[in-house]
Write a protein that holds these residues in place. Structure first.
Motif, PDB file in Angstrom:
ATOM      1  N   GLN A 268      37.626  26.009 -25.811  1.00  0.00           N
ATOM      2  CA  GLN A 268      38.126  25.515 -27.089  1.00  0.00           C
ATOM      3  C   GLN A 268      38.644  24.087 -27.001  1.00  0.00           C
ATOM      4  N   HIS A 269      38.857  23.591 -25.780  1.00  0.00           N
ATOM      5  CA  HIS A 269      39.313  22.212 -25.599  1.00  0.00           C
ATOM      6  C   HIS A 269      38.159  21.253 -25.329  1.00  0.00           C
ATOM      7  N   GLY A 270      36.925  21.766 -25.349  1.00  0.00           N
ATOM      8  CA  GLY A 270      35.768  20.917 -25.100  1.00  0.00           C
ATOM      9  C   GLY A 270      35.460  20.723 -23.627  1.00  0.00           C
ATOM     10  N   ASN A 271      36.070  21.525 -22.769  1.00  0.00           N
ATOM     11  CA  ASN A 271      35.826  21.415 -21.326  1.00  0.00           C
ATOM     12  C   ASN A 271      34.727  22.378 -20.902  1.00  0.00           C
ATOM     13  N   LYS A 272      33.829  21.898 -20.046  1.00  0.00           N
ATOM     14  CA  LYS A 272      32.752  22.742 -19.552  1.00  0.00           C
ATOM     15  C   LYS A 272      33.341  23.880 -18.710  1.00  0.00           C
ATOM     16  N   ILE A 273      32.804  25.086 -18.886  1.00  0.00           N
ATOM     17  CA  ILE A 273      33.319  26.253 -18.152  1.00  0.00           C
ATOM     18  C   ILE A 273      32.547  26.405 -16.844  1.00  0.00           C
ATOM     19  N   TYR A 274      33.280  26.346 -15.722  1.00  0.00           N
ATOM     20  CA  TYR A 274      32.662  26.456 -14.399  1.00  0.00           C
ATOM     21  C   TYR A 274      32.868  27.856 -13.827  1.00  0.00           C
ATOM     22  N   SER A 275      31.996  28.212 -12.909  1.00  0.00           N
ATOM     23  CA  SER A 275      32.025  29.542 -12.310  1.00  0.00           C
ATOM     24  C   SER A 275      33.151  29.658 -11.287  1.00  0.00           C
ATOM     25  N   ARG A 276      33.802  30.822 -11.299  1.00  0.00           N
ATOM     26  CA  ARG A 276      34.788  31.099 -10.259  1.00  0.00           C
ATOM     27  C   ARG A 276      34.106  31.612  -9.003  1.00  0.00           C
ATOM     28  N   GLU A 277      32.953  32.228  -9.181  1.00  0.00           N
ATOM     29  CA  GLU A 277      32.248  32.805  -8.045  1.00  0.00           C
ATOM     30  C   GLU A 277      31.440  31.750  -7.289  1.00  0.00           C
ATOM     31  N   ARG A 278      31.021  30.687  -7.996  1.00  0.00           N
ATOM     32  CA  ARG A 278      30.227  29.625  -7.377  1.00  0.00           C
ATOM     33  C   ARG A 278      30.899  28.291  -7.658  1.00  0.00           C
ATOM     34  N   PRO A 279      31.912  27.920  -6.889  1.00  0.00           N
ATOM     35  CA  PRO A 279      32.667  26.691  -7.153  1.00  0.00           C
ATOM     36  C   PRO A 279      31.747  25.473  -7.248  1.00  0.00           C
ATOM     37  N   GLY A 280      31.993  24.641  -8.265  1.00  0.00           N
ATOM     38  CA  GLY A 280      31.212  23.431  -8.454  1.00  0.00           C
ATOM     39  C   GLY A 280      30.012  23.626  -9.352  1.00  0.00           C
ATOM     40  N   GLU A 281      29.654  24.883  -9.663  1.00  0.00           N
ATOM     41  CA  GLU A 281      28.510  25.184 -10.526  1.00  0.00           C
ATOM     42  C   GLU A 281      29.022  25.678 -11.883  1.00  0.00           C
ATOM     43  N   VAL A 282      28.261  25.385 -12.956  1.00  0.00           N
ATOM     44  CA  VAL A 282      28.657  25.897 -14.263  1.00  0.00           C
ATOM     45  C   VAL A 282      28.480  27.417 -14.289  1.00  0.00           C
ATOM     46  N   ALA A 283      29.306  28.086 -15.071  1.00  0.00           N
ATOM     47  CA  ALA A 283      29.242  29.542 -15.167  1.00  0.00           C
ATOM     48  C   ALA A 283      27.961  29.974 -15.866  1.00  0.00           C
TER      49      ALA A 283
END
Length: 247
Positions: A168-183
């Protein structure tokens, strides 16, 4: 984030990977080789961007000393017109330029229309298809995929042919399982649902009557302490739809 330990003080492993516990209590197996690979890739991308910047700066040195780029372009246009005046009158040149510009603009508008149509079709296939095929929606949510898309579809964009989610803040959501990669889609949707203020009304209930389980004999359906909506299935869906549209 801290390492999860068993009762003997040893690190807990999952598929050979150490498990870490986030501040919110979620557990994630840390993929060290995958993280190193991601860091290597990001370093390579940074190097490519730096080299591109240096090449651009080198090319711009050829224009050093030109204080007014607009005036320089005007001068070049004047010289071009003077050369062409040897063949046709200057007024005819402008007329020809106008006709060429109109024809080019028409082609450009047609191309832009086709691109917009293609982008819409791609969005409907990638995003709409992801919602309709989502295992997370089927397993965890009490509303159909089209209602989930109506509420959260605006958080997804197509980038490099993939569905990418933004919070909701316009930030890209990244994966917790694969750090550095988008979810991926389901992980990103799960994160959006967790942030949704009315999530309890769209999650499947874990109670005796939840998840489509029949009511027991006797009393009618009762709202839970988490704000679940009572009434028939149709009434609940209508109430949830109204909340998602007003959220």
């Amino acid at each position: 984030m801290k390492l999860k330990l068993d009762e003997n003080g040893n690190a807990v492993l999952q598929d050979g990977k150490p498990v870490y516990v986030h501040d919110d209590g979620k557990e994630v197996a840390f993929d060290a080789p995958g993280t190193v690979a991601t860091i290597t890739r990001l370093n390579a991308e940074a190097k490519a961007h730096r080299e591109g910047k240096e090449a651009a700066e080198k090319s711009l040195k050829a224009f050093e000393g030109i204080a007014d780029p607009a005036a320089a372009m005007k001068a070049l246009e004047t010289v071009t017109n003077l050369d062409q005046k040897k063949l046709v009158d200057a007024g005819e040149i402008e007329k020809v330029k106008g006709e060429i510009s109109k024809a080019f603009q028409a082609q450009l508008d047609e191309a832009n229309t086709k691109v917009s149509t293609f982008e819409k079709q791609l969005y409907e296939e990638k995003i709409g298809g992801a919602f309709s095929r989502s295992k997370m929606i089927a397993d965890k949510l009490a509303i159909p995929a089209d209602m989930v898309q109506a509420r959260f579809g605006q958080n997804f964009k197509i980038e490099d042919g993939k569905a990418v989610a933004y919070d909701q803040h316009g930030n890209k959501i990244y994966s917790r399982e694969r750090p550095g990669e988008v979810a991926d889609f389901d992980e990103a949707l799960g994160a959006l649902v967790e942030q949704y203020p009315y999530r309890d009304t769209i999650l499947k209930s874990s109670g005796a009557n939840g998840g489509g389980a029949p009511n027991g004999g006797g009393g009618g359906q009762q709202p839970s302490s988490k704000g679940d909506i009572g009434g028939s299935k149709e009434e609940r869906l209508e109430a949830i739809k109204a909340r998602t549209q007003n959220a």
